[in-house]
Design a protein around this motif. Structure first.
Motif, PDB file in Angstrom:
ATOM      1  N   PRO A  59       0.902  -1.367   0.055  1.00  0.00           N
ATOM      2  CA  PRO A  59       0.046   0.010   0.277  1.00  0.00           C
ATOM      3  C   PRO A  59       1.004   1.387  -0.017  1.00  0.00           C
ATOM      4  O   PRO A  59       1.725   1.132   0.645  1.00  0.00           O
ATOM      5  CB  PRO A  59      -0.762  -0.186   1.379  1.00  0.00           C
ATOM      6  CG  PRO A  59      -0.774  -1.556   1.691  1.00  0.00           C
ATOM      7  CD  PRO A  59       0.545  -2.033   0.936  1.00  0.00           C
ATOM      8  N   ARG A  60       0.330   2.213  -0.743  1.00  0.00           N
ATOM      9  CA  ARG A  60       1.331   3.569  -0.682  1.00  0.00           C
ATOM     10  C   ARG A  60      -0.057   4.618  -0.460  1.00  0.00           C
ATOM     11  O   ARG A  60      -0.440   5.247  -1.480  1.00  0.00           O
ATOM     12  CB  ARG A  60       1.835   3.642  -2.234  1.00  0.00           C
ATOM     13  CG  ARG A  60       2.826   2.812  -2.336  1.00  0.00           C
ATOM     14  CD  ARG A  60       4.138   2.814  -1.580  1.00  0.00           C
ATOM     15  NE  ARG A  60       4.631   4.191  -1.584  1.00  0.00           N
ATOM     16  CZ  ARG A  60       5.699   5.001  -2.458  1.00  0.00           C
ATOM     17  NH1 ARG A  60       6.335   3.885  -3.293  1.00  0.00           N
ATOM     18  NH2 ARG A  60       6.241   5.836  -2.448  1.00  0.00           N
ATOM     19  N   PRO A  61      -0.351   4.605   0.680  1.00  0.00           N
ATOM     20  CA  PRO A  61      -1.517   5.701   1.047  1.00  0.00           C
ATOM     21  C   PRO A  61      -1.200   7.111   0.479  1.00  0.00           C
ATOM     22  O   PRO A  61      -2.222   7.998   0.185  1.00  0.00           O
ATOM     23  CB  PRO A  61      -1.835   5.821   2.658  1.00  0.00           C
ATOM     24  CG  PRO A  61      -0.449   4.614   3.000  1.00  0.00           C
ATOM     25  CD  PRO A  61       0.072   4.282   2.062  1.00  0.00           C
ATOM     26  N   GLU A  62       0.079   7.583   0.607  1.00  0.00           N
ATOM     27  CA  GLU A  62       0.309   8.945  -0.010  1.00  0.00           C
ATOM     28  C   GLU A  62      -0.012   9.088  -1.352  1.00  0.00           C
ATOM     29  O   GLU A  62      -0.328  10.244  -1.826  1.00  0.00           O
ATOM     30  CB  GLU A  62       1.863   9.318   0.366  1.00  0.00           C
ATOM     31  CG  GLU A  62       2.872   8.503  -0.612  1.00  0.00           C
ATOM     32  CD  GLU A  62       3.148   7.111   0.094  1.00  0.00           C
ATOM     33  OE1 GLU A  62       4.536   6.695  -0.195  1.00  0.00           O
ATOM     34  OE2 GLU A  62       2.510   6.650   0.720  1.00  0.00           O
ATOM     35  N   TYR A  63      -0.285   8.027  -2.146  1.00  0.00           N
ATOM     36  CA  TYR A  63      -0.876   8.251  -3.492  1.00  0.00           C
ATOM     37  C   TYR A  63      -2.248   7.633  -3.787  1.00  0.00           C
ATOM     38  O   TYR A  63      -2.703   7.388  -4.776  1.00  0.00           O
ATOM     39  CB  TYR A  63       0.077   7.241  -4.418  1.00  0.00           C
ATOM     40  CG  TYR A  63       1.551   7.964  -4.303  1.00  0.00           C
ATOM     41  CD1 TYR A  63       2.014   9.069  -4.902  1.00  0.00           C
ATOM     42  CD2 TYR A  63       2.740   7.213  -4.156  1.00  0.00           C
ATOM     43  CE1 TYR A  63       3.051   9.506  -4.832  1.00  0.00           C
ATOM     44  CE2 TYR A  63       3.999   7.493  -3.926  1.00  0.00           C
ATOM     45  CZ  TYR A  63       4.220   8.848  -4.525  1.00  0.00           C
ATOM     46  OH  TYR A  63       5.484   9.383  -4.273  1.00  0.00           O
ATOM     47  N   GLY A  64      -2.805   7.458  -2.537  1.00  0.00           N
ATOM     48  CA  GLY A  64      -4.023   6.904  -2.499  1.00  0.00           C
ATOM     49  C   GLY A  64      -4.404   5.280  -3.203  1.00  0.00           C
ATOM     50  O   GLY A  64      -5.196   5.071  -3.784  1.00  0.00           O
ATOM     51  N   PRO A  97      -3.915   1.457  -2.458  1.00  0.00           N
ATOM     52  CA  PRO A  97      -4.075   0.480  -1.350  1.00  0.00           C
ATOM     53  C   PRO A  97      -3.288  -0.680  -1.467  1.00  0.00           C
ATOM     54  O   PRO A  97      -3.143  -1.836  -0.585  1.00  0.00           O
ATOM     55  CB  PRO A  97      -5.441  -0.106  -1.352  1.00  0.00           C
ATOM     56  CG  PRO A  97      -5.978   0.217  -2.677  1.00  0.00           C
ATOM     57  CD  PRO A  97      -4.983   1.395  -3.279  1.00  0.00           C
TER      58      PRO A  97
END
Length: 125
Positions: free
Chosen positions: A67-72, A74
């Motif tokens: 997941p890469r929440p900073e890029y939205g 999941p």
């Protein structure tokens, strides 16, 4: 202004959505494997993610599962459908770990990189 190429699949028909569930895929994040001149990665192959392919992709430097929440983002899991870069798909094919593809949702521009016979060999319903 970025202009989408015609939404035609490798079968010469109207491009079907790749995914309408899970992470929103596609260069345009519209659920379709649409492309344009600015899409240098040619995100045109609609693929069904497998654990094997996700591990392979991470190994070769494109971690799609974290997941890469900073890029939205999941992160992808086995069973998710995703618009892959055509060259990455071909590389995975050459290495024997290509995922299945949905021909109806794979953009005709993928054929600039991946032969139709290769896509057909990995086709799913």
């Amino acid at each position: 202004m970025i202009r989408k190429d015609n939404s035609i699949n490798v079968l010469g028909e109207v491009l079907s959505p790749c995914s309408d569930e899970g992470p929103v895929t596609g260069f345009f994040r519209d659920g379709h494997c649409n492309t344009c001149a600015e899409d240098q990665g040619s995100h045109t192959v609609c693929a069904l993610m497998t654990a094997e392919f996700l591990a392979y992709s991470k190994y070769v430097g494109n971690d799609l599962s974290t997941p890469r929440p900073e890029y939205g983002f999941p992160g992808l899991r086995p069973g998710d459908q995703w618009c892959l870069c055509a060259a990455r798909f071909l590389q995975a094919h050459d290495e024997g770990c290509a995922p299945q593809v949905r021909l109806s949702a794979t953009h005709m521009s993928a054929l600039d990189i991946v032969p139709l016979a290769v896509l057909q060999a990995h086709a799913t319903a």
